[in-house]
Design an enzyme around this catalytic site. Structure first.
Site, PDB file in Angstrom:
ATOM      1  N   ASN A  13      44.556 -13.293 -17.084  1.00 20.71           N
ATOM      2  CA  ASN A  13      45.446 -12.661 -17.936  1.00 20.71           C
ATOM      3  C   ASN A  13      46.527 -12.032 -17.272  1.00 20.71           C
ATOM      4  O   ASN A  13      46.293 -10.950 -16.634  1.00 20.71           O
ATOM      5  CB  ASN A  13      44.531 -11.368 -18.864  1.00 20.71           C
ATOM      6  CG  ASN A  13      45.774 -10.472 -19.734  1.00 20.71           C
ATOM      7  OD1 ASN A  13      46.845 -10.768 -20.008  1.00 20.71           O
ATOM      8  ND2 ASN A  13      44.913  -9.451 -20.064  1.00 20.71           N
ATOM      9  N   LYS A  15      49.452 -10.606 -18.222  1.00 26.75           N
ATOM     10  CA  LYS A  15      49.852  -9.631 -18.720  1.00 26.75           C
ATOM     11  C   LYS A  15      51.592  -9.527 -18.645  1.00 26.75           C
ATOM     12  O   LYS A  15      51.990 -10.704 -18.753  1.00 26.75           O
ATOM     13  CB  LYS A  15      49.527  -8.222 -18.055  1.00 26.75           C
ATOM     14  CG  LYS A  15      48.067  -8.154 -18.113  1.00 26.75           C
ATOM     15  CD  LYS A  15      47.259  -6.897 -17.695  1.00 26.75           C
ATOM     16  CE  LYS A  15      45.895  -6.975 -17.724  1.00 26.75           C
ATOM     17  NZ  LYS A  15      45.301  -5.498 -17.794  1.00 26.75           N
ATOM     18  N   HIS A  98      43.590  -7.351 -27.083  1.00 28.74           N
ATOM     19  CA  HIS A  98      43.338  -6.692 -25.801  1.00 28.74           C
ATOM     20  C   HIS A  98      43.388  -5.243 -25.812  1.00 28.74           C
ATOM     21  O   HIS A  98      44.356  -4.723 -26.624  1.00 28.74           O
ATOM     22  CB  HIS A  98      44.308  -7.136 -24.606  1.00 28.74           C
ATOM     23  CG  HIS A  98      44.270  -6.798 -23.609  1.00 28.74           C
ATOM     24  ND1 HIS A  98      44.436  -5.679 -22.795  1.00 28.74           N
ATOM     25  CD2 HIS A  98      43.394  -7.278 -22.230  1.00 28.74           C
ATOM     26  CE1 HIS A  98      44.078  -5.459 -21.600  1.00 28.74           C
ATOM     27  NE2 HIS A  98      43.363  -6.749 -21.112  1.00 28.74           N
ATOM     28  N   GLU A 100      44.877  -2.914 -24.326  1.00 30.00           N
ATOM     29  CA  GLU A 100      46.569  -2.510 -24.244  1.00 30.00           C
ATOM     30  C   GLU A 100      47.232  -2.812 -25.271  1.00 30.00           C
ATOM     31  O   GLU A 100      47.996  -2.204 -25.619  1.00 30.00           O
ATOM     32  CB  GLU A 100      47.045  -3.366 -22.985  1.00 30.00           C
ATOM     33  CG  GLU A 100      46.637  -2.824 -21.726  1.00 30.00           C
ATOM     34  CD  GLU A 100      46.541  -3.929 -20.417  1.00 30.00           C
ATOM     35  OE1 GLU A 100      47.168  -4.818 -20.592  1.00 30.00           O
ATOM     36  OE2 GLU A 100      45.740  -3.545 -19.508  1.00 30.00           O
ATOM     37  N   GLU A 170      35.515  -6.054 -22.208  1.00 32.77           N
ATOM     38  CA  GLU A 170      36.270  -5.073 -21.361  1.00 32.77           C
ATOM     39  C   GLU A 170      36.164  -3.632 -21.715  1.00 32.77           C
ATOM     40  O   GLU A 170      36.668  -3.215 -22.554  1.00 32.77           O
ATOM     41  CB  GLU A 170      37.642  -5.731 -21.527  1.00 32.77           C
ATOM     42  CG  GLU A 170      37.976  -7.243 -21.190  1.00 32.77           C
ATOM     43  CD  GLU A 170      39.360  -7.704 -20.760  1.00 32.77           C
ATOM     44  OE1 GLU A 170      39.446  -8.094 -19.850  1.00 32.77           O
ATOM     45  OE2 GLU A 170      40.336  -6.984 -21.329  1.00 32.77           O
ATOM     46  N   GLY A 176      42.374  -2.593 -14.982  1.00 31.13           N
ATOM     47  CA  GLY A 176      43.164  -2.040 -13.789  1.00 31.13           C
ATOM     48  C   GLY A 176      42.950  -0.821 -13.248  1.00 31.13           C
ATOM     49  O   GLY A 176      43.914  -0.350 -12.437  1.00 31.13           O
ATOM     50  N   SER A 216      38.626  -5.386 -13.530  1.00 28.19           N
ATOM     51  CA  SER A 216      38.646  -5.155 -12.171  1.00 28.19           C
ATOM     52  C   SER A 216      37.339  -6.157 -11.830  1.00 28.19           C
ATOM     53  O   SER A 216      37.000  -5.772 -10.474  1.00 28.19           O
ATOM     54  CB  SER A 216      38.396  -3.501 -11.957  1.00 28.19           C
ATOM     55  OG  SER A 216      39.360  -2.794 -12.232  1.00 28.19           O
TER      56      SER A 216
END
Ligand code: PGA
Length: 255
Positions: A13, A15, A98, A100, A170, A176, A216
């Protein structure tokens, strides 16, 4: 991973990273590294890099995914991209929901469900992301949160379609942050997801679904995470931006 029952998939991904020339350089580096992988290899890239990625990966084992898709077929949705626009250029996968997008762009389980259904209807394979916030884990409601997301995000998705869907677990606190879930925590929730699928569909269907861990994952912790029975690969952010690191993850998932 249980490769007898389902496919292991490592998906990058990217991003909001990489201009077109940068994407081209990374993909050219990745192609020979990915060649020997004995698992599914997907790179999900920004919209502006999709055509470049599709062109460069033709004839290779790397599949290309987008990072979002709208649920309507066309119309007055400024800034959005439809599933047909993606399939028309050769995109095969799409990340949906996701954290985010949920956190910064108002994505809800309802829109995740709509996007998932329209992606499937257009022939795209969705990578549906679920996971709890740190606060939710501390309150001991991880199981409820994730089971609820699975039920809502996959509402009205047929058993046949759910087998084409990848679920990415996730934990939001691990994305991250360098804070990885332990292998036991990852397995616990991935298994919970599979058990929830078995209740919603049946065991055979649940056993066939690829469930990734994301947050991560890197060359150092991948082996332990991927050794878990219900962790069938990974959705990789940071480590997908370096060909050598991504290569190590492919090697681990190929074992
Ligand atoms: P990370 O991102 O690997 O950089 O934690 C994972 C993701 O957001 O999919």
């Amino acid at each position: 991973m249980n490769k007898e029952l389902r496919q292991a998939v490592i998906a990058g991904n990217w991003k909001m990273n990489k201009t077109r020339p940068e994407a081209k350089a990374l993909i050219e580096e990745l192609i020979p590294i990915a060649e020997k992988a004995n698992c599914g290899v997907v790179i999900c890239v920004p919209f502006t890099n999709l055509e470049t990625a599709v062109e460069l990966t033709k004839g290779t084992n790397i599949k290309v995914g987008a990072e979002n898709v709208h649920f309507e077929k066309s119309g007055a949705f400024t800034g959005e991209i439809s599933a047909d626009m993606l399939t028309e250029i050769g995109v095969e996968y799409v990340i949906i929901g996701h954290s985010e997008r949920r956190q910064y762009f108002g994505e809800t389980d309802e829109t995740v469900n709509k996007r998932t259904k329209s992606a499937l209807a257009a022939g795209l394979k969705p990578i549906v992301c679920v996971g709890e916030l740190l606060w939710e884990r501390e309150c001991n409601i991880t199981e409820e949160v994730v089971a609820r997301q699975i039920k809502l995000d996959l509402f009205d998705v047929s058993a046949e379609d759910v087998k084409k869907t990848i679920i990415a677990y996730e934990p939001v606190w691990a994305i991250g942050t360098g804070k990885v879930a332990t292998a036991e925590q990852a397995e616990e929730v991935c298994k919970l997801i599979r058990d929830t699928l078995a209740k919603l569909y049946d065991k055979e269907t649940a056993d066939a679904v690829t469930i990734q861990y994301g947050g991560s994952m890197n060359p150092k912790n991948a082996a332990e995470l991927l050794a878990q029975e219900d962790v069938d690969g990974g959705l990789i952010g940071g480590a997908s931006l370096k060909a050598a690191d991504f290569g190590v993850l492919l090697d681990e998932a190929s074992k």
